[in-house]
Design a protein around this motif. Structure first.
Motif, PDB file in Angstrom:
ATOM      1  N   GLY A 165      -2.209   2.440 -10.046  1.00  0.00           N
ATOM      2  CA  GLY A 165      -0.830   2.407 -10.515  1.00  0.00           C
ATOM      3  C   GLY A 165      -0.149   1.084 -10.203  1.00  0.00           C
ATOM      4  O   GLY A 165       0.988   0.860 -10.573  1.00  0.00           O
ATOM      5  N   ASN A 166      -0.844   0.213  -9.489  1.00  0.00           N
ATOM      6  CA  ASN A 166      -0.295  -1.081  -9.076  1.00  0.00           C
ATOM      7  C   ASN A 166       0.946  -0.955  -8.215  1.00  0.00           C
ATOM      8  O   ASN A 166       1.745  -1.885  -8.122  1.00  0.00           O
ATOM      9  CB  ASN A 166       0.015  -1.962 -10.298  1.00  0.00           C
ATOM     10  CG  ASN A 166      -1.248  -2.504 -10.898  1.00  0.00           C
ATOM     11  OD1 ASN A 166      -2.034  -3.131 -10.204  1.00  0.00           O
ATOM     12  ND2 ASN A 166      -1.472  -2.222 -12.155  1.00  0.00           N
ATOM     13  N   ALA A 167       1.141   0.202  -7.624  1.00  0.00           N
ATOM     14  CA  ALA A 167       2.251   0.328  -6.689  1.00  0.00           C
ATOM     15  C   ALA A 167       1.861  -0.363  -5.389  1.00  0.00           C
ATOM     16  O   ALA A 167       0.690  -0.385  -5.017  1.00  0.00           O
ATOM     17  CB  ALA A 167       2.558   1.793  -6.433  1.00  0.00           C
ATOM     18  N   VAL A 168       2.862  -0.935  -4.748  1.00  0.00           N
ATOM     19  CA  VAL A 168       2.598  -1.638  -3.496  1.00  0.00           C
ATOM     20  C   VAL A 168       2.443  -0.586  -2.393  1.00  0.00           C
ATOM     21  O   VAL A 168       3.399   0.122  -2.084  1.00  0.00           O
ATOM     22  CB  VAL A 168       3.747  -2.595  -3.177  1.00  0.00           C
ATOM     23  CG1 VAL A 168       3.494  -3.299  -1.872  1.00  0.00           C
ATOM     24  CG2 VAL A 168       3.922  -3.586  -4.304  1.00  0.00           C
ATOM     25  N   VAL A 169       1.263  -0.465  -1.846  1.00  0.00           N
ATOM     26  CA  VAL A 169       1.076   0.470  -0.736  1.00  0.00           C
ATOM     27  C   VAL A 169       0.475  -0.278   0.437  1.00  0.00           C
ATOM     28  O   VAL A 169      -0.116  -1.335   0.284  1.00  0.00           O
ATOM     29  CB  VAL A 169       0.148   1.649  -1.100  1.00  0.00           C
ATOM     30  CG1 VAL A 169       0.748   2.469  -2.203  1.00  0.00           C
ATOM     31  CG2 VAL A 169      -1.215   1.162  -1.462  1.00  0.00           C
ATOM     32  N   GLN A 170       0.644   0.295   1.598  1.00  0.00           N
ATOM     33  CA  GLN A 170       0.165  -0.383   2.801  1.00  0.00           C
ATOM     34  C   GLN A 170      -0.662   0.548   3.661  1.00  0.00           C
ATOM     35  O   GLN A 170      -0.750   0.370   4.866  1.00  0.00           O
ATOM     36  CB  GLN A 170       1.345  -0.907   3.610  1.00  0.00           C
ATOM     37  CG  GLN A 170       2.076  -2.004   2.882  1.00  0.00           C
ATOM     38  CD  GLN A 170       3.393  -2.307   3.507  1.00  0.00           C
ATOM     39  OE1 GLN A 170       3.506  -2.446   4.700  1.00  0.00           O
ATOM     40  NE2 GLN A 170       4.419  -2.406   2.697  1.00  0.00           N
ATOM     41  N   ASP A 171      -1.234   1.580   3.049  1.00  0.00           N
ATOM     42  CA  ASP A 171      -2.058   2.476   3.849  1.00  0.00           C
ATOM     43  C   ASP A 171      -3.447   2.541   3.226  1.00  0.00           C
ATOM     44  O   ASP A 171      -3.691   1.982   2.167  1.00  0.00           O
ATOM     45  CB  ASP A 171      -1.427   3.874   3.899  1.00  0.00           C
ATOM     46  CG  ASP A 171      -1.152   4.400   2.499  1.00  0.00           C
ATOM     47  OD1 ASP A 171      -2.035   4.252   1.629  1.00  0.00           O
ATOM     48  OD2 ASP A 171      -0.053   4.942   2.266  1.00  0.00           O
ATOM     49  N   PHE A 172      -4.347   3.226   3.910  1.00  0.00           N
ATOM     50  CA  PHE A 172      -5.702   3.345   3.400  1.00  0.00           C
ATOM     51  C   PHE A 172      -5.959   4.759   2.899  1.00  0.00           C
ATOM     52  O   PHE A 172      -7.091   5.213   2.833  1.00  0.00           O
ATOM     53  CB  PHE A 172      -6.719   2.898   4.457  1.00  0.00           C
ATOM     54  CG  PHE A 172      -6.830   1.400   4.530  1.00  0.00           C
ATOM     55  CD1 PHE A 172      -7.843   0.734   3.869  1.00  0.00           C
ATOM     56  CD2 PHE A 172      -5.901   0.662   5.220  1.00  0.00           C
ATOM     57  CE1 PHE A 172      -7.943  -0.639   3.893  1.00  0.00           C
ATOM     58  CE2 PHE A 172      -5.978  -0.719   5.255  1.00  0.00           C
ATOM     59  CZ  PHE A 172      -6.997  -1.367   4.596  1.00  0.00           C
ATOM     60  N   ASN A 173      -4.871   5.455   2.557  1.00  0.00           N
ATOM     61  CA  ASN A 173      -4.956   6.781   1.969  1.00  0.00           C
ATOM     62  C   ASN A 173      -5.809   6.730   0.689  1.00  0.00           C
ATOM     63  O   ASN A 173      -5.515   5.969  -0.214  1.00  0.00           O
ATOM     64  CB  ASN A 173      -3.513   7.227   1.646  1.00  0.00           C
ATOM     65  CG  ASN A 173      -3.471   8.566   0.933  1.00  0.00           C
ATOM     66  OD1 ASN A 173      -4.494   9.144   0.619  1.00  0.00           O
ATOM     67  ND2 ASN A 173      -2.263   9.036   0.708  1.00  0.00           N
ATOM     68  N   PRO A 174      -6.874   7.539   0.623  1.00  0.00           N
ATOM     69  CA  PRO A 174      -7.726   7.475  -0.563  1.00  0.00           C
ATOM     70  C   PRO A 174      -7.050   8.009  -1.819  1.00  0.00           C
ATOM     71  O   PRO A 174      -7.553   7.800  -2.913  1.00  0.00           O
ATOM     72  CB  PRO A 174      -8.936   8.331  -0.186  1.00  0.00           C
ATOM     73  CG  PRO A 174      -8.450   9.220   0.890  1.00  0.00           C
ATOM     74  CD  PRO A 174      -7.389   8.470   1.627  1.00  0.00           C
ATOM     75  N   PHE A 175      -5.936   8.702  -1.657  1.00  0.00           N
ATOM     76  CA  PHE A 175      -5.332   9.346  -2.823  1.00  0.00           C
ATOM     77  C   PHE A 175      -4.155   8.556  -3.380  1.00  0.00           C
ATOM     78  O   PHE A 175      -3.418   9.054  -4.217  1.00  0.00           O
ATOM     79  CB  PHE A 175      -4.899  10.770  -2.474  1.00  0.00           C
ATOM     80  CG  PHE A 175      -6.013  11.579  -1.892  1.00  0.00           C
ATOM     81  CD1 PHE A 175      -7.147  11.845  -2.639  1.00  0.00           C
ATOM     82  CD2 PHE A 175      -5.965  12.043  -0.592  1.00  0.00           C
ATOM     83  CE1 PHE A 175      -8.203  12.560  -2.109  1.00  0.00           C
ATOM     84  CE2 PHE A 175      -7.007  12.755  -0.052  1.00  0.00           C
ATOM     85  CZ  PHE A 175      -8.127  13.015  -0.810  1.00  0.00           C
ATOM     86  N   THR A 176      -3.939   7.352  -2.882  1.00  0.00           N
ATOM     87  CA  THR A 176      -2.943   6.507  -3.515  1.00  0.00           C
ATOM     88  C   THR A 176      -3.634   5.265  -4.043  1.00  0.00           C
ATOM     89  O   THR A 176      -4.759   4.950  -3.639  1.00  0.00           O
ATOM     90  CB  THR A 176      -1.844   6.065  -2.524  1.00  0.00           C
ATOM     91  OG1 THR A 176      -2.464   5.431  -1.408  1.00  0.00           O
ATOM     92  CG2 THR A 176      -1.034   7.242  -2.048  1.00  0.00           C
ATOM     93  N   GLY A 177      -2.952   4.591  -4.953  1.00  0.00           N
ATOM     94  CA  GLY A 177      -3.514   3.366  -5.509  1.00  0.00           C
ATOM     95  C   GLY A 177      -3.247   2.199  -4.588  1.00  0.00           C
ATOM     96  O   GLY A 177      -3.130   2.357  -3.372  1.00  0.00           O
ATOM     97  N   MET A 178      -3.131   1.028  -5.179  1.00  0.00           N
ATOM     98  CA  MET A 178      -2.900  -0.167  -4.392  1.00  0.00           C
ATOM     99  C   MET A 178      -2.481  -1.267  -5.348  1.00  0.00           C
ATOM    100  O   MET A 178      -2.612  -1.125  -6.561  1.00  0.00           O
ATOM    101  CB  MET A 178      -4.170  -0.582  -3.679  1.00  0.00           C
ATOM    102  CG  MET A 178      -5.221  -1.075  -4.630  1.00  0.00           C
ATOM    103  SD  MET A 178      -6.873  -0.687  -4.131  1.00  0.00           S
ATOM    104  CE  MET A 178      -6.945   1.065  -4.388  1.00  0.00           C
ATOM    105  N   ARG A 179      -1.952  -2.342  -4.813  1.00  0.00           N
ATOM    106  CA  ARG A 179      -1.764  -3.527  -5.636  1.00  0.00           C
ATOM    107  C   ARG A 179      -2.476  -4.660  -4.923  1.00  0.00           C
ATOM    108  O   ARG A 179      -2.182  -4.968  -3.776  1.00  0.00           O
ATOM    109  CB  ARG A 179      -0.291  -3.851  -5.820  1.00  0.00           C
ATOM    110  CG  ARG A 179      -0.076  -5.104  -6.670  1.00  0.00           C
ATOM    111  CD  ARG A 179       1.372  -5.460  -6.792  1.00  0.00           C
ATOM    112  NE  ARG A 179       2.023  -4.634  -7.778  1.00  0.00           N
ATOM    113  CZ  ARG A 179       2.911  -5.116  -8.675  1.00  0.00           C
ATOM    114  NH1 ARG A 179       3.194  -6.394  -8.683  1.00  0.00           N
ATOM    115  NH2 ARG A 179       3.494  -4.320  -9.527  1.00  0.00           N
TER     116      ARG A 179
END
Lengths: 741, 273
Positions: free
Chosen positions: A671-685
């Motif tokens: 989703g190209n959302a800015v995340v800062q965790d290593f949660n496998p169920f979220t995306g990353m940018r």
């Protein structure tokens, strides 16, 4: 020929070096302070100037004089005498000026009279380019709002403020009461909407805050939304009131910005661009910023402490916010400083050779203009293209406006008065996250298949398998990303337990079959020709994987039952379970999807290179080991893999490099959302995806443009460091396990 | 694994005391061998190799002598498309018995290759490799095996102070003797040597040849060689192969002094090959 090869090699090194230098050159300006030139001085007619401003093209000054008159002065091209006043729009007849408030962000004066009246004058400049010259002809005009009379006692008002929010307009001022006290009075301005456009402004409900006040008020500010008042008391305490359309007021919050400084007394407070942050000054030059932030526990917006700035050498003389960014200019005596709110950085500061009466930042943020105490105007041209950039902005945790707490965040744009968030850290974390998940899936599969294909598979089958894997590598990543984003992500996110069990199933199935195989009687086992055993493992492994997939739904309905409010009953949903029980976010396009898709892109690379390096282990070693009675597995583990370690390591590093720089899959499958965790169920940018996504927004040589180069630079440094380190390790491994020549 | 080995060792030492009544330890019977399913490289071989003797296979390049050698410990197994007819037995048991695991066969047969191939490990680890893969890791036993094997390969005195150093630091001749030491570490019954001296200088070759003399007291040795003098010097019996056929097989002395076949004579006297 060797000469040619050498020229080629050297020019590649030069080219890479050039790219490096080019990127470095592009990002250098981000770390520069403001450059302020020598002053250009004008002499302004001495009419007792209270305050001044300038139009956007810096051709015309406007000044408010002690007499209450408003003048416009054209500025000549060169320094010298400013010509006589050209426009004189004095105050209306009996309005005797008692105090003024100059809103520099909006070129607006709020004036009060001795008898409790408030006038709002907005200065407008129209620019006429019809002359054909580079500099337009500037024509000033004044917009006068209806006069507001506060209270009924006709007592002097002062410190008036005006705010025109989207929903509500507010005029407020301090006013003396009959008994020697000071109160705050406010009036709501209303404007009817008619079929022919907005109607005339009318004065609506009024409020007197006397009963709510807890001390002697010294200054007030109105929130930009027109529904709040901030009152500062002489003892330094601040109170925050809300006011609605009926002029009903309510105390929201009280705080003391100078709590850390005992004995400090309040001097002044001012908004920074965006009206989210107030800078509070005490009488010694100490100043702090508080900003509005949504506090989840309170479910409302409150002021929270955000920034502390270096003390001024003396009490604050003049304050000016920029109307382009979050910088502000403060002066004390002959000292001036340009500070940035976001990072608390000092963009520029100096002791000037004149005493400053008032200083402003030019509307285009291209000059600082000082009026000294002897009626001389000093214009200092300024170059500060990237005020919001810097190490702090890129790498430090920052408390941004509107959010409680110091965070890393990336949000490059959001409107004119928006606080840009340019932290590299979440992008670096996102890059690592994407890479880690990709490697997590790719490495075991690629390495195990490489070992199998090179050491166990019959050569005739290997001739089919290897090119097939290599074709996989040539699959464009946009296709992988498209499949992952459009097709794979809904499947995976709807059936996480099934996917997990299927993946585990393949391994478990293979291991169980292997175990059963070793227990089989010899006469069955030894009839299978060497190199064909996989045939018997494949079926059961796939079958167990299929069982795992089927069983996933059962597991979901059994272990992950959650109450679904929209259906009004319990349902088995892993997705809801993750959100409700673990409290994690769950996005459809998440790291697992990226892992699978990127794994697909990385597996062939790791497989091909490591398979090659294992196949290239001298056959003499394999024969030697086999002839000594070692099994193929023992030979692979004890001889082949250690000998090929350098090559396998290279394969991993090249795979890692591919994963770290991969862009298209990241853009499409997350989703190209800015995340800062290593949660496998979220995306990353990731850094690379960020460049791809934001490139269309980046104006050439602008802050974002250069910041994207910084992303590229960090990516470059990432891979460069990694590769250098990997190469050193590889050399060491190669030396350690070098084959006999 | 270790148990069966023990029994084997005991069985063999019993046989040592009492000279074998079975002179033809390895028997090759009507052996045909094909690559790629149809390309025949060995033709109707019949050959008996006696115990604790050195048997040399000679013949020009491509005559199939190495192929036969590599069949004895089934090193050809991993090659695609091979096929054989006939049988090879060791001590009366077929090596192609479907119930025989090739690993246990290879544990009984040591092999020394044309080019020395020490593993990229220390000298010590090279020697004990065959024991480690058999799951024998007892330090005392390994130490003893290293010394015995290196002494057996006449290398002990040269390397005893640097056992933990890389095997790649040895000279070519030392490496080949290390490979011999490695091959005999697990006390095999048979030692196959595939042109063990072809990459060595004359001094190193001499040392290896002396070693072969010593080794045949304990092992049944089959050596493939291109070097006629070497065959004459080290072997008790010699088999001459030509184009995949066994031309002549007899006492070495007879083959070299008084060959029964003109082709053999032409070859051993250096007229072709």
């Amino acid at each position: 020929m060797t000469g040619l090869i050498m020229v080629g090699g050297v020019s590649i090194i030069v080219a890479v070096f050039f790219i490096f230098v080019f990127i470095a050159f592009k990002i250098m300006p981000l770390f520069r302070a403001a450059e302020v030139s020598e002053a250009q001085t004008f002499v302004v007619p001495d009419k007792g100037i209270l305050s001044f401003g300038v139009d956007e093209s810096r051709q015309m000054l406007y000044v408010l004089t002690e007499a209450g008159d408003l003048y416009f002065l054209p500025l000549a091209e060169e320094g010298g005498e400013v010509p006589a006043f050209t426009v004189d729009a004095g105050l209306a007849g009996d309005f005797e000026l008692h105090s003024f408030y100059h809103d520099l962000q909006r070129d607006r004066f709020v004036l009060t009279s001795n008898d409790g009246r408030v006038q709002v004058k907005e200065i407008r400049f129209t620019q006429d380019f019809s002359g054909g010259t580079a500099n337009p002809v500037v024509r000033p005009s004044i917009n006068l709002l209806p006069e507001v009379r506060l209270g009924t006692e006709n007592r002097p008002a002062f410190g008036a403020v005006y705010s025109a929010g989207d929903r509500q307009r507010l005029v407020a001022a301090l006013q003396e009461t009959g008994d020697g006290r000071t109160t705050v009075r406010a009036a709501i301005l209303t404007q009817r909407r008619t079929p022919f456009g907005p109607g005339p402004l009318q004065i609506g409900a009024q409020a007197d805050l006397l009963d709510l006040l807890s001390g002697e008020p010294k200054q007030i500010l109105a929130l930009g939304t027109g529904d709040g008042l901030v009152v500062a008391y002489t003892d330094g305490r601040i109170e925050f009131f809300s006011i609605n359309a009926q002029a009903e007021t309510r105390r929201v919050q009280g705080f003391d910005p100078f709590a850390e400084r005992t004995g400090a007394s309040f001097s002044r407070m001012e908004f920074i661009l965006g009206d989210q942050t107030i800078v509070f000054f005490d009488e010694t030059g100490y100043h702090v910023a508080w900003n509005l932030a949504f506090i989840p526990e309170e479910a409302r917006r409150l002021f929270i402490p955000s920034k502390t700035f270096d003390d001024l050498p003396g009490p604050l003389e003049s304050f000016a916010p920029s109307r382009r960014n979050k910088t502000f200019l403060v002066t004390s005596g002959n000292f001036a400083r340009l500070s940035l709110l976001t990072t608390m950085a000092t963009r520029w500061q100096a002791n000037l050779d004149f005493d400053i009466h008032q200083a402003i930042i030019a509307p285009r943020y291209d000059a600082l203009i000082f009026l000294d105490t002897r009626s001389r105007l000093h214009i200092k041209e300024m170059v500060d293209d990237h005020p919001i950039a810097g190490f702090t902005a890129f790498f430090a945790r920052i408390q941004y406006e509107g959010r409680p707490g110091r965070i890393w965040d990336w949000q490059s744009d959001g409107g004119a008065d928006f606080e840009r968030k340019l932290s590299m850290v979440p992008l670096m974390i996102g890059t690592l996250k994407g890479t880690v998940y990709a490697m997590f899936i790719a490495v075991p599969i690629a390495l195990l298949s490489a070992v199998y294909v090179s050491q166990f598979l019959r050569p005739s089958l290997k001739r089919v398998v290897k090119p097939t894997m290599e074709i996989m590598a040539s699959l464009p990543s946009v296709i992988l990303g498209f499949f992952a984003g459009m097709w794979l992500s809904p499947i995976i996110s709807n059936a996480v337990p099934s996917v997990m069990l299927a993946v585990i199933g393949i391994f478990v199935g293979a291991l169980i079959t292997g175990l059963v195989w070793t227990r089989l009687p010899k006469h069955i086992r030894l009839r299978v020709p060497t190199g064909w055993e996989f045939f018997f493992v494949l079926g059961p492994a796939l079958f167990v994987a299929f069982l795992g997939w089927q069983f996933g739904q059962v597991v979901e309905n059994w272990l992950f039952v959650q109450y679904d409010e929209s259906l009004g009953r319990d349902v088995g949903s892993f997705r809801m379970w993750v959100v409700q029980v673990l409290g994690w976010d769950f996005e459809t396009r998440n790291a697992l999807v990226v892992g699978f898709a990127m794994g697909f892109a990385v597996i062939p690379i790791i497989f091909t290179i490591s398979e090659d390096s294992m196949s290239n282990v001298p056959n003499a070693f394999r024969s030697g080991s086999l002839a000594l009675g070692a099994s193929r597995w023992q030979t692979a583990m004890r001889i082949v893999i250690p000998t090929a370690a350098a090559g396998i390591f290279s394969a991993l590093m090249i795979g890692f490099g591919r994963a770290i720089g991969e862009t298209m899959i990241m853009v499409m499958a997350t989703g190209n959302a800015v995340v800062q965790d290593f949660n496998p169920f979220t995306g990353m940018r990731t850094l690379s995806a960020n460049i791809a996504v934001e490139i269309s927004e980046a104006e050439q040589n602008g802050t974002l443009y250069r910041t994207l180069f910084l992303c590229a630079f960090i990516l470059f440094v990432f891979t460069f460091t990694l590769n250098t380190f990997a190469e050193l390790l590889r050399q060491w491994l190669r030396k350690r396990y070098r084959a006999v020549e | 694994m270790s148990h069966s080995f023990q029994t084997k060792v005991q069985a063999r030492s019993a046989a040592e005391k009492e000279p074998s009544t079975q002179p033809d330890f390895i028997q090759v019977r009507d052996f045909n061998f094909y690559y790629d399913g149809h390309k025949q490289v060995l033709f109707d071989l019949n050959l008996d190799i006696p115990k604790q003797k050195v048997t040399a296979f000679i013949g020009p390049s491509g005559c199939g002598k190495s192929t036969l050698l590599r069949n004895i410990n089934r090193m050809n197994d991993l090659i695609d498309g091979i096929r054989h007819e006939g049988d090879i037995t060791i001590d009366g048991h077929s090596i192609f018995d479907p119930l025989l695991e090739v690993i246990s066969l290879r544990k009984r047969i040591g092999m020394v290759f044309q080019k020395s191939n020490p593993f990229p490990k220390s000298i010590y680890e090279n020697i004990v490799y065959s024991l480690r893969v058999a799951g024998r890791n007892r330090k005392a036993e390994l130490d003893e095996v290293v010394e015995r094997s290196l002494r057996g390969a006449a290398l002990w005195e040269e390397v005893k102070d640097r056992l933990q150093e890389s095997a790649f630091g040895l000279s070519g001749g030392q490496m080949q003797r290390l490979c011999i030491a490695r091959a005999i570490a697990n006390r095999p019954e048979i030692l196959l040597m595939d042109e063990p001296c072809s990459a060595l200088d004359p001094i190193a070759t001499g040392k290896v040849e002396n070693l072969i003399h010593e080794l045949k007291k304990e092992f049944t040795i089959v050596i493939v060689t291109h070097n006629m003098q070497q065959a004459a010097r080290v072997s008790d019996r010699t088999a001459f192969f030509y184009l995949g056929k066994l031309i002549e097989y007899d006492e070495t002395e007879k083959i070299f002094m008084n060959p029964g076949n003109p082709q053999t004579e032409a070859y051993v006297s250096g007229r072709f090959g």
